[in-house]
Design an enzyme around this catalytic site. Structure first.
Site, mmCIF file in Angstrom:
data_model
loop_
_atom_site.group_PDB
_atom_site.id
_atom_site.type_symbol
_atom_site.label_atom_id
_atom_site.label_comp_id
_atom_site.label_asym_id
_atom_site.label_seq_id
_atom_site.Cartn_x
_atom_site.Cartn_y
_atom_site.Cartn_z
ATOM 1 N N TYR A 1 61.493 39.234 32.902
ATOM 2 C CA TYR A 1 60.702 40.070 33.791
ATOM 3 C C TYR A 1 59.578 40.716 32.986
ATOM 4 C CZ TYR A 1 59.199 43.045 37.473
ATOM 5 O OH TYR A 1 58.421 43.625 38.442
ATOM 6 N N GLN B 1 53.984 57.391 20.451
ATOM 7 C CA GLN B 1 55.089 57.353 21.402
ATOM 8 C C GLN B 1 54.686 58.037 22.706
ATOM 9 O OE1 GLN B 1 58.059 55.723 20.791
ATOM 10 N NE2 GLN B 1 58.191 56.014 22.983
ATOM 11 N N ASP C 1 56.503 47.796 16.930
ATOM 12 C CA ASP C 1 56.234 47.447 18.326
ATOM 13 C C ASP C 1 55.604 46.068 18.433
ATOM 14 O OD1 ASP C 1 57.157 49.835 19.256
ATOM 15 O OD2 ASP C 1 55.191 50.783 19.424
ATOM 16 N N GLU D 1 66.214 55.926 20.042
ATOM 17 C CA GLU D 1 65.691 54.555 20.090
ATOM 18 C C GLU D 1 64.933 54.224 18.790
ATOM 19 O OE1 GLU D 1 62.620 54.090 22.992
ATOM 20 O OE2 GLU D 1 62.699 51.894 22.961
ATOM 21 N N HIS D 2 63.905 55.010 18.485
ATOM 22 C CA HIS D 2 63.132 54.822 17.251
ATOM 23 C C HIS D 2 63.403 55.992 16.313
ATOM 24 C CE1 HIS D 2 60.548 52.949 20.461
ATOM 25 N NE2 HIS D 2 60.542 51.954 19.599
ATOM 26 N N HIS E 1 52.787 56.338 25.735
ATOM 27 C CA HIS E 1 53.411 55.308 26.584
ATOM 28 C C HIS E 1 53.485 55.747 28.046
ATOM 29 C CE1 HIS E 1 54.527 51.778 24.411
ATOM 30 N NE2 HIS E 1 54.988 52.471 23.400
ATOM 31 N N SER F 1 61.254 55.832 26.825
ATOM 32 C CA SER F 1 61.170 55.582 25.391
ATOM 33 C C SER F 1 61.129 56.888 24.584
ATOM 34 C CB SER F 1 59.911 54.752 25.137
ATOM 35 O OG SER F 1 59.924 54.210 23.848
ATOM 36 N N GLN G 1 62.468 42.085 44.298
ATOM 37 C CA GLN G 1 62.505 40.754 44.927
ATOM 38 C C GLN G 1 62.449 39.645 43.876
ATOM 39 O OE1 GLN G 1 60.272 43.148 45.441
ATOM 40 N NE2 GLN G 1 58.169 42.399 45.361
ATOM 41 N N HIS H 1 104.659 30.467 32.132
ATOM 42 C CA HIS H 1 104.010 30.405 30.821
ATOM 43 C C HIS H 1 105.001 29.876 29.777
ATOM 44 C CE1 HIS H 1 100.879 32.830 32.653
ATOM 45 N NE2 HIS H 1 100.202 32.907 31.524
#
Lengths: 432, 432
Positions: B130, B259, B361, B327-328, B262, B237, B191, B420
């Site tokens: 995506y 950062q 990045d 995250e970073h 963004h 982020s 969709q 079994h």
């Protein structure tokens, strides 16, 4: 009676769709019910947990305490026979040995642009294992979930297991002891999943929840995914046995039944290129069914979701295998290694005539938590990877930044991210 | 103005909770909306996809066609400057090299009980990526998702990217071309996720969906999880910069702003053991903010979710790092390798004074798809592992079954699974 089918039957697609689409329909109100339980435990912690446990398990946790004590553990282990303990220990050793082979190592290296790159691999801090109570209370499931976590180096493995009416399963506790589970709480259902995901006054919050459960547990796990990690969305269990006419009908029938006895939604399917084998296995299934203690369950599974399919040739069989992407694939043929390269999707593959699935369920070594319902297309068996996580490492030298900085600025600018570009160009300017 | 905090401020916990809990509140009706879109696409395929695309993207797919043609691709690539193409190609090469290091190999070996065990690793058959349109249409995101899939050996990588009013981003298409994306469809939103998960007449069903998206896309991905695999649940982020008083305030401020630009929900936090540095960085942030084209976004992010925290010592800082699991993580200190062993949780770690986050990045090599919002406790960066899956292999000899069969029977019996046990004992009887 098990269905006999052929791929070219006019109604084959319909018959098989009945088997493929057998996963329990989730009742419309289950999301609402589970959401309410999760919210209550998140907001009211232990108090909510105690209420649900009283209601669903008829167990008063305020009286007995939520955590299983060391004394209770010792008592349970003492109840287990020496033979049973020895078998569980052998299983534990073999599971441990297999999962040790899955270990990935941290690495670090400097590349030709003078940039050090790496990947750091660390165990999770704390993991929660869900163990069902009641009819599906299996010590093997404890081993298969807790041992990989411990091999990965997880310092704290927490187990939750419902004890309806306060009854503990000594084999389950013994398996937890052998596997090195750190703490055990006698709670279950969606409320136990919520407790592990958010923490309560008594139960610490974990980073990941693994282990099988009923539809409430599965729904709760899916709902808390993101708050914590979970293992996979598991559906009803299944086996596909592939046969070329070689081997013994009695053994193949026994393998189908070992799957069928799990529960009514289990599916056991044989695909064979041999008409005679198809008929012999069908007869053997009937004969052996009559002798099984769990006859009613196995009968229902075989009648509803069992099938023997006769194929024209093995190519047709393999195409079918790859479309189905079954949980357990048994290659009951004389030369299983000839077929192996053509098998693209299966959770676990049992090769040849002396590898009954039951061996893999207990002590061959690989995990018995496997992707079901076609998800072997993209999910993997539970493994060491489930109990570690990675961090990327980057260490750039002034020389490295000089070499790669200009192109970094270039891409930042074409993406319209000027501050990204400046974070590099300020350094390049100052180094110049 | 960026907030200045200290860990021992009486309202520190409250101030920081505002930053930690900044993830977009999911509107109550979004589940219902997304569920309806998924159901429509599952039931009516292309027709539903065309209706939603006309409504949300003002684009008539029946006129233009759903798939981006080879001619359109060539046209787009021709629009991109040679310098931009060269920078994207350098990034692609470096991303490819890093991810090749993550390759795990299939293994097989026979153990001391004469049982052959193994783990087979195969690429997924078909993956969907995506790619957002509009303000967050980033070619780097195409590279970071498609290249690991291709390195893993995925034969078919399908990209979906919305093209509001029919407008394509040539850099995004050029990146897809460089990364070796196989097919591109101009659809987006929930969709497009539904189309990838269930397939339509035109878009083939995939096995896994990766890539960032808005709240509708994220909700749709969570809903189809299980039908297909997905990468992770990504939140807004964030960066945490750790500083010991060394280095340059101008550089650190630039990293915080990279950062912050963004989006308004991004969070940029500095923790430093040095009072002077805290004040200098705060001043630099103000100064540099004024010069940024994306000033409004960065200003909002800095004011709402930015902070500079002064700590008593680095131990306090590291404890905080591990609690936040950012995250970073930028270790803007003189000796970053001294701190590294104490960092337990972070998506990516940027070491020293010459490693701005922007480098990671775009073209350092490691993936920029990273766990956010504390999920680095259990999630990993997107990697080769996301595009392969494993099958376990077991092949038992008659001798092996003789050795391990009795304990298998033992465990099967203690679990009450007689069929079994019989699947093993029938073979042992016949071999005797």
């Amino acid at each position: 009676m098990i269905k006999l089918l052929r791929f070219d039957d006019p109604d084959f697609a319909e018959s098989f769709a009945h088997i493929e689409n057998r996963a329990e329909e989730i009742p419309a109100d289950i999301d609402t019910t589970v959401r309410a339980i999760i919210d209550a435990v998140q907001q009211r912690g232990d108090a909510a947990l105690q209420e649900y446990t009283l209601r669903f398990d008829r167990l008063d946790l305020t009286a007995q305490g939520m955590e299983v004590s060391a004394d209770e553990m010792a008592e349970a282990v003492a109840k287990v026979s020496a033979d049973d303990l020895a078998a569980l220990k052998l299983a534990a050793e073999r599971i441990s040995a297999y999962h040790r082979r899955q270990k990935q190592e941290t690495w670090l290296s400097t590349d030709e642009s003078d940039i050090l790159l790496g990947q750091m691999i660390r165990p999770l801090d704390r993991v929660g294992i869900y163990v069902p109570g009641g009819k599906a209370a299996y010590p093997s499931s404890v081993l298969m979930n807790a041992i990989p976590a411990k091999v990965a180096g997880v310092p704290e493995v927490i187990m939750v297991v419902p004890m309806p009416n306060g009854e503990a399963n000594p084999h389950v506790l013994a398996a937890a002891h052998i596997a090195g589970v750190d703490r055990i709480f006698r709670v279950g259902g969606a409320q136990a999943v919520a407790a592990l995901a958010y923490g309560t006054e008594t139960i610490p919050r974990v980073d990941k929840i693994t282990g099988p459960g009923n539809i409430y547990v599965a729904t709760a796990k899916k709902m808390v995914f993101g708050q914590v990690d979970i293992d996979m969305i598991a559906g009803p269990s299944e086996i596909l046995v592939v046969n070329d006419g070689s081997g013994c009908a009695r053994h193949i029938a026994a393998d189908l039944l070992s799957q069928a006895e799990h529960d009514e939604l289990a599916s056991a399917v044989l695909v064979t290129s041999c008409d005679t084998m198809a008929k012999e296995v069908a007869a053997e299934v009937e004969k052996q069914l009559a002798l099984l203690p769990r006859n009613a369950i196995a009968r229902s599974s075989i009648d509803e979701y069992g099938a023997i399919i006769v194929a024209d040739d093995l190519d047709q069989v393999l195409e079918f295998c790859n479309r189905i992407a079954t949980e357990h694939l048994e290659l009951a043929v004389d030369n299983p290694f000839d077929l192996l390269p053509k098998v693209r999707h299966a959770g676990a593959i049992f090769m040849g005539h002396h590898t009954p699935e039951a061996l893999g369920d207990y002590l061959a070594g690989p995990n018995h938590t496997l992707p079901t319902g076609g998800t072997a297309r993209f999910f993997s068996p539970l493994s060491l990877d489930d109990f570690v996580k990675k961090s990327s490492l980057i260490c750039c030298s002034p020389a490295g930044l000089k070499r790669l900085g200009p192109q970094t600025v270039q891409i930042a600018q074409l993406e319209g991210l000027d501050a990204h570009a400046r974070s590099v160009s300020h350094r390049l300017d100052d180094d110049a």
